[in-house]
Design an enzyme around this catalytic site. Structure first.
Site, PDB file in Angstrom:
ATOM      1  N   HIS D  78      -0.305  63.283 -21.688  1.00 35.83           N
ATOM      2  CA  HIS D  78      -1.409  64.248 -21.739  1.00 35.83           C
ATOM      3  C   HIS D  78      -2.424  63.922 -20.645  1.00 35.83           C
ATOM      4  O   HIS D  78      -2.756  62.756 -20.456  1.00 35.83           O
ATOM      5  CB  HIS D  78      -2.117  64.179 -23.097  1.00 35.83           C
ATOM      6  CG  HIS D  78      -1.252  64.566 -24.241  1.00 35.83           C
ATOM      7  ND1 HIS D  78      -0.361  63.692 -24.836  1.00 35.83           N
ATOM      8  CD2 HIS D  78      -1.132  65.736 -24.917  1.00 35.83           C
ATOM      9  CE1 HIS D  78       0.275  64.313 -25.822  1.00 35.83           C
ATOM     10  NE2 HIS D  78      -0.172  65.550 -25.886  1.00 35.83           N
ATOM     11  N   ASP D 129       3.260  46.818  -0.317  1.00 41.92           N
ATOM     12  CA  ASP D 129       3.221  47.606   0.915  1.00 41.92           C
ATOM     13  C   ASP D 129       2.474  46.872   2.033  1.00 41.92           C
ATOM     14  O   ASP D 129       2.917  46.866   3.188  1.00 41.92           O
ATOM     15  CB  ASP D 129       2.539  48.956   0.650  1.00 41.92           C
ATOM     16  CG  ASP D 129       2.478  49.827   1.894  1.00 41.92           C
ATOM     17  OD1 ASP D 129       3.520  49.998   2.548  1.00 41.92           O
ATOM     18  OD2 ASP D 129       1.397  50.352   2.217  1.00 41.92           O
TER      19      ASP D 129
END
Lengths: 162, 162, 162, 162, 162, 162
Positions: D78, D129
């Site tokens: 949700h 990364d």
């Protein structure tokens, strides 16, 4: 019909309508649509649902996720925290079609009709995407609101005769 | 039709199809659709386009912007840098409908049919959103691919008789 | 290891590294990870895949769609048009775990390792989401790069002994 | 464990569970995870935090921003308006690891566990990364929920022995 | 100036201009802007950069990430895979201002001016957000293009006298 | 001014501030800005608004849609369900400028100043985009908050003398 288009102000400029003063109520939207195709395409979808290659599973998720992004897609739509989304499919053999029905709910200041219509539409587009390699002429139609509940205008039901 | 649904692998699991080895070619997609409404609603839209409250202007932008997000909405669609998007509207008085036609182009490894269909569909949904306060029973239909060009399968044109 | 972190410039400020002069080459990234759980939870997932409640189907789509949004999530990642994404699951009964393996490809100026890692991670998080009502203690681990191919540094394979 | 997976309905189809009738309560989620690396990589990160090249600063922001997009990434989650997000890092010299801990809060109808897990995971992926040019074999592990508070099921704490 | 606005077609309808036939060239965009504030606010930012509370670090990342989303924000902008983004700040004590300079690059069919302007603007808005609790009257100004390179029109440099 | 920057915690690390305990109140933000250009460019915009090529229509929508995405762009901003957004333009012939004024509202736990500033800024950037082919030297300035209402700090009005 003496009303005017509420998405424009007195000068005719688009705006996101003020709903600040509206109370939060339980809202429900139900929309439907269908995609018509070759009988062979429909057979491939129907068989896949039982065996392998679940087109409905992918299209259902696409519709649910798209409902959450309605406010990004429809320019003047208010963003709303959805409290429920369901997307169902039904095969209509006589019409060579897959029928889709989406239900959305929230507790908020505006309705969730656009969320239901967006869920149904993106689910049907996803069916097109998954089957287009075998049937480019599939057609989406009968996309419409079936029901809405909640808010000041209360409940509305589409005319079943149409 | 001996083909299978390419969006599933040999086990029946969904995947984003490998197009790494395909050459970049100029791709075009053309899609259409329409939204039918009460004559009074159509009159309000048509008048607004000339005077104030430009429904087409808003819907056109919504369609163009949605085309750019097709890869986010359609789960197995490849993301593509579009090089052109146009969205046109035509009023069909006899049918009490607004017809929408979207054209998308790219130079890429896969087609832009889904981008054209998404642009047309979101443009029509936006018309619904802007007019729903006066006409909840509007219906979207005839959403289909009209043309595609480029790629290994070359050009495809929808059967005009349909 | 005399290298420095390339995501920072000479002053130590973060930047998106310049890859303008790099040639476009075929790039492949393969990543893996696993989620460990109660044997009963694993049984529910495995049974669902055959009967009803396809956790893998939902998680696979979530991983594929997340791969396309890697550039939005990882701040200094270059946006890349992916040409292939696959997400596979394997049940490891002995370890009470579901193993996930994601493969991503592009033809571009930088690698797709982050896209593969993002796909695997979001797929595993989705399994957590779908089963958390019955097992909140599930743990994601062993998320790592398995292979990369393409670009100036060529191929790299993870040490299988680890 | 007689429960079933709530993200599927009686037919086994995925849906976004109905929380419309749940009251809004104060919700808290706390999640953790770690990334293991070469001692030299850890030294570079730790030194950068003091001198230049602040890996933790970038990863922290990535985690906070990803928490806000959890509803877009996890298909049946949700959407929730978060009222607080924090992401902390701790260097574990003995384990050659960076540990991450994310806390999320809202006042809403469902929990924020997935938001905390997403924040921690994306923060760790961002560390990967930023350091991958010097250490491709870094591994993310121990990603798990530590605590949740609020809602009908009240508080839950992870077993500290694990 | 006999030119017309290229973002509209012959009928005056907005469209995303066709760049399909343009060659891919190396494109660079450089934009700048500044935010003026109370001397005490500037002192807090400047001190934080050295000690704790790195406003520039947060604003720099916000600008870099916003550059990647320019195509989503600016309706008729072509989506482009950026190959480089940098965002720099300079304190102008005399003007009680922080100056921002953003550089964007790609190899593509259209320019990256809007990406550079979007990066600079969102970076400055982020500084406003982080300092607004102590200084609501901060003002952003001098947002303009400094340079562009590449494409048919070649290089353009802003008049330094302005 | 003995305050500190609330977006950093005691260690100087960025976080999304805890607003869980704040009551929901009606919030309003009003922001403004302008873009200065050649008189000929201003004439093209002004004429288009009446005849064809409605720059203001496109820029207004861009601003409204950007307001809804403020929480994605500004790293430490709380996501908020906006209940109203308007974007207005006024031509200042003497200054060769277009002035933009954006108003945003919500019923929430934090203010909507950033939403108003983002709407105004993206609207002005869109004007730049649409006219840059004829006037690259356009400059955005005077972007500032005009008013805020609601919340513990109540109303604030910009000094009109500035």
């Amino acid at each position: 019909m003496s009303q005017t288009l509420t998405h424009f102000d007195a000068r005719g400029d688009a705006h996101m309508v003020d709903v600040s003063a509206k109370p939060e109520t339980h809202r429900i939207g139900v929309a439907a649509g269908q995609i018509t195709m070759q009988p062979e395409t429909l057979a491939m979808i129907r068989d896949g649902a039982h065996r392998k290659g679940d087109v409905f599973g992918v299209a259902r998720l696409a519709g649910i996720m798209a409902a959450k992004r309605t406010g990004e897609l429809i320019p003047l739509c208010h963003p709303l925290p959805l409290t429920r989304v369901t997307v169902e499919f039904m095969v209509d053999e006589a019409a060579n079609a897959v029928c889709c029905r989406a239900t959305t709910e929230t507790v908020g200041r505006t309705g969730v009709e656009m969320e239901a219509l967006t869920a149904a539409t993106v689910a049907l587009l996803t069916i097109y995407d998954m089957c287009k390699a075998v049937d480019r002429a599939m057609t989406i139609s009968e996309v419409r609101l079936l029901e809405k509940h909640g808010g000041k205008s209360g409940s509305w039901l589409a005319d079943p005769a149409v």
